[in-house]
Design a protein around this motif. Sequence first.
Motif, mmCIF file in Angstrom:
data_model
loop_
_atom_site.group_PDB
_atom_site.id
_atom_site.type_symbol
_atom_site.label_atom_id
_atom_site.label_comp_id
_atom_site.label_asym_id
_atom_site.label_seq_id
_atom_site.Cartn_x
_atom_site.Cartn_y
_atom_site.Cartn_z
ATOM 1 N N GLU A 280 -6.267 1.739 -1.351
ATOM 2 C CA GLU A 280 -7.118 0.702 -0.760
ATOM 3 C C GLU A 280 -8.050 0.121 -1.820
ATOM 4 O O GLU A 280 -8.286 -1.087 -1.867
ATOM 5 N N ASP B 38 -4.663 7.354 0.199
ATOM 6 C CA ASP B 38 -4.944 6.133 0.956
ATOM 7 C C ASP B 38 -6.179 5.433 0.422
ATOM 8 O O ASP B 38 -6.222 4.220 0.280
ATOM 9 N N VAL B 39 -7.226 6.220 0.112
ATOM 10 C CA VAL B 39 -8.480 5.658 -0.391
ATOM 11 C C VAL B 39 -8.266 4.987 -1.741
ATOM 12 O O VAL B 39 -8.769 3.887 -2.002
ATOM 13 N N LYS C 293 0.806 -1.228 0.000
ATOM 14 C CA LYS C 293 0.000 0.000 0.000
ATOM 15 C C LYS C 293 0.839 1.278 0.000
ATOM 16 O O LYS C 293 0.673 2.144 -0.865
ATOM 17 N N LEU D 68 -6.102 -2.256 -4.075
ATOM 18 C CA LEU D 68 -5.798 -3.517 -3.400
ATOM 19 C C LEU D 68 -7.031 -4.418 -3.268
ATOM 20 O O LEU D 68 -6.903 -5.632 -3.138
ATOM 21 N N GLU D 69 -8.226 -3.809 -3.267
ATOM 22 C CA GLU D 69 -9.456 -4.592 -3.098
ATOM 23 C C GLU D 69 -10.045 -5.053 -4.433
ATOM 24 O O GLU D 69 -11.096 -5.693 -4.469
#
Length: 751
Positions: free
Chosen positions: A422, A418-419, A407, A425-426
Motif C-alpha cells: 500500500e 499489505d502495508v 497490489k 502504491l501511494e
Amino acid sequence: MSEHVVIGADGVEQIPLKRYTEKAYLDYSMYVILDRALPSISDGLKPVQRRIVYAMSELGLKATAKYKKSARTVGDVIGKFHPHGDSAVYEAMVLMSQDFSYRYPLVDGQGNWGSPDDPKSFAAMRYTESKLTHYAEVLLSELGQGTVDWVPNFDGAIDEPAMLPARVPNILLNGTTGIAVGMATDIPPHNLREVVSACVHLLDEPKADVQALCEHIKGPDFPTDAEIVTPSEDLRNIYETGRGSLKMRAVWQEEQGDVVITALPHQTSGSRVLEQIAQQMQAKKLPMVVDLRDESDHENPTRLVVVPRSNRVDLEALMNHLFATTDLERSYRVNLNMIGIDGRPQVKSLDRILTEWLEFRTATTRRRLEFRLDKVLKRLHVLDGLLIAYLNIDEVIAIIREEDKPKPVLMERFGLSDVQAEAILELKLRHLAKLEEMKIRGEQEDLAAERDSIELTLGSTRRMKTLVRKELLATAEEFGDERRSPLVARTEAKAFAQEDIVSADPVTVVLSQMGWIRAAKGHDIDAEALNYKSGDRYKLSARGKTNQPVVLLDSTGRSYSVAAHSLPSARGQGEPLTGRINPPSGVSFEGLMMGTDQSLYLMASDAGYGFIAQLGDLQSKNKAGKAALTLPKGAKVLPPVAVKQVEDSHVVAVTTDGRMLAFPTADLPQMARGKGNKMIGIPSARVANREEFVVAVAVMGPGDSIKVLSGRRHLSMKLTELEHYLGERGRRGHKLPRGFQKVDGLEVVSS
C-alpha cells in the motif's frame, strides 16, 4: 417486605424503598467522591479541572497561541465533557488562573480575574480571555503518545482522557480543597524543585521514609511570601499521618516608627484584616494604635500600615497581639485525601504519595516508549518495502502500469506485506528521485538506533529509572523556582491581657460594710470620708493601678477577683459586689488586695496559722471564687497583710491573752492555698471555744517600728526593742506589759 426484586402484574420491577434509596445514595456518594470532589494522585486534578485543561488544548489555546474568550472554553467544556452549570466551570477555571490561589497556574488570563483582596471579584466569562500557561505543557505534552486511557464522554459521542500524563506530581504542587460525602480533602501547595528532589531521592532509595523525604520537602510552599510558623516536627507529623494543621503568619517591618505589613497569609483579605483591627480600636482594645492605612498598589500588592500612638509602643508585642486576634495569622487544615492509582480514595502519607506517583510516572513513561517503539517498528517495516521498490523501481513501475490489480502481484513478486504494498502504491512521482534511496537508508539507520535504545530502556529497570529521573530534573529546571513561603520558627502569638491594654493609673478601691465597691482615682483618698448609703459605712480599701486586679477574701476563706478598671467611679456610691461575683449567702468580706501577680500577702486565720501567697495564685475567673485559706475549727479569717520583702522581715502576732510573738517571715511557707503553718501557739480547744485567738498580725521590715494599739493607749517598738518577743515560729509568745493585755490592733510605721 422481601429484599428481592418482584415483577408486578404489569411487568414492572418492584424494589423495596429501603434498598432503592440505599443504592441511590451510595451511587451518588461514590460519584461525588470519585468524579467531582477528590483529585487523582496521577495528575492532581479533579474531573472539571482536567476537562477544562483538555478542552483548551483541543481549542489550540496553548501558551504560544492568542487569547480567546473564556465563554468559548466554558461552552466547549459543558457541551462536550462536563454537563454541569457554566458558573461552576468558570469558577474552577478562574481558580486555576489566579497566581495568588495556585502555586503554578494552569490558565493564563487576560482581563479581571479577581484580586487577593476579593478572589470572587472576577469579571463575567464573556469579558475575560484566556489560554493555557507554559506549565500546562507539563500535563499535556505526552497526551497523544499512548500514555493514558481514553473513555467516552457523557453522551458517548467523543472520547476524553481518563487522566493527564503529568510529568511532575501536580497533586502536591498546586494542592486542592474539596468536600465530598463523608470525606474531604485539603492538600497544600508545594515547591516544584523540592518535590522533584524528593522524587529523585525516592528513585535512588525506594525505602526512604518520611523523615528522609522531609530533608528535601521542608514544608508546603504557598503562593504568598508570608511565613509558615509551624514547627518542623509538626510538619513531619502531618506528612507521616496525612492529617494535621499548619499556621501562616504575615510578614512585617518597621518603617519610621510605623508597622508595615508586606505579605499576608494564603487567601487572606487585606481589607478584612484592617476591618478587624479597626473594630478593636473602636472597642478601645487597642489604645496604642491611632491610625490604619492601606497603601497597596500595583508595585506593592500588599502594604498595610499600622500607626502606633508613640515611639514608646512595643511593636513586637503589638504585632504579637494582632497575630493572635486577627487573620494576620491563620491556621490551615491539612488532609492528604486523594484517589490513588487503584481508584480508591485514601488519606496518604508523603512517602506513599510520591511512591504511588512514581509508579504512575514509570507506567506512563513505559507506555510512551512502547507507543513510540510500535511507531518506529511500523515505519521501519514500511521503509523496508520502499527500499525494495527503489531497488527494483523499473519492475515495480511496469507491474503498476500493466496489472489491473498491482497490489497482490507486488506482494507475491517481492514478498511484501499489505502495508508495504500500500505504501509503494501511494508513492508520489516526485519521490522517485535518486536521492530518495539515500534518505530512506538514512532514516532506517536513525530509526534502528532509536529502536535499539527504546528496547534497551524497556528491558532495563535501571535505565527506566534513569530516564524518569532525567525527565523530572529537566522539568524542574524549566519550570522550577525558589521557595516563596519561608519556614520560620516563631513563638506562639498571645493577645494582650486586659491589664496590658488598660492604662496604669493610680486608683484606690473602696469596699463598704454592706458590700458596695467603687474605685477612686489617685492614692490621696480619705476612704472613710466618702459618701455612703444610709446605714452603710467604710470597711476596706486598697491602693493599686487601674490595670491590676482587685482580689477579695471572704469570711469563709474563699478569694475572688474583679478588674479594677471596670469598677464604678467613687463619685457615686458604687455598686454591690454580688453583681460581679457569687459568694455564699451570709458571708462578709475580710480582705481587699491589689498589686501585681507577684505581689506577696500573708494569709492568716485567728487560730494562729498562716502562709505567704502570691496574688496571682489568689485570682479566680470563676464568679464563685476559689478556696484560698483553710480555717481550723472555730477560727475566723484575719485581714491579709502585704509583704514587701520576705528576707530580713518579721511577722508579729498578738493574741487576746495579751501574748505577742515575732519571728522571721522566711519561716512561713509560700503556698497557693491551704491552712498554712502555726505562727503562734494557741491550744486548738481554746480557739474552738473562742477563749483565745489571734487579734492581729503584721509584717515589719528591718527599719520599721511596730505600734501596739490598746484603747487610747499605744506602745511603739523598733525591731531592736522586740528582743523579748523574738522566738521561733509556733512558740507561745510573751506577755505584753500591764495595760496592753487587751490589744485592739497592730500598726506598722515605716521608717
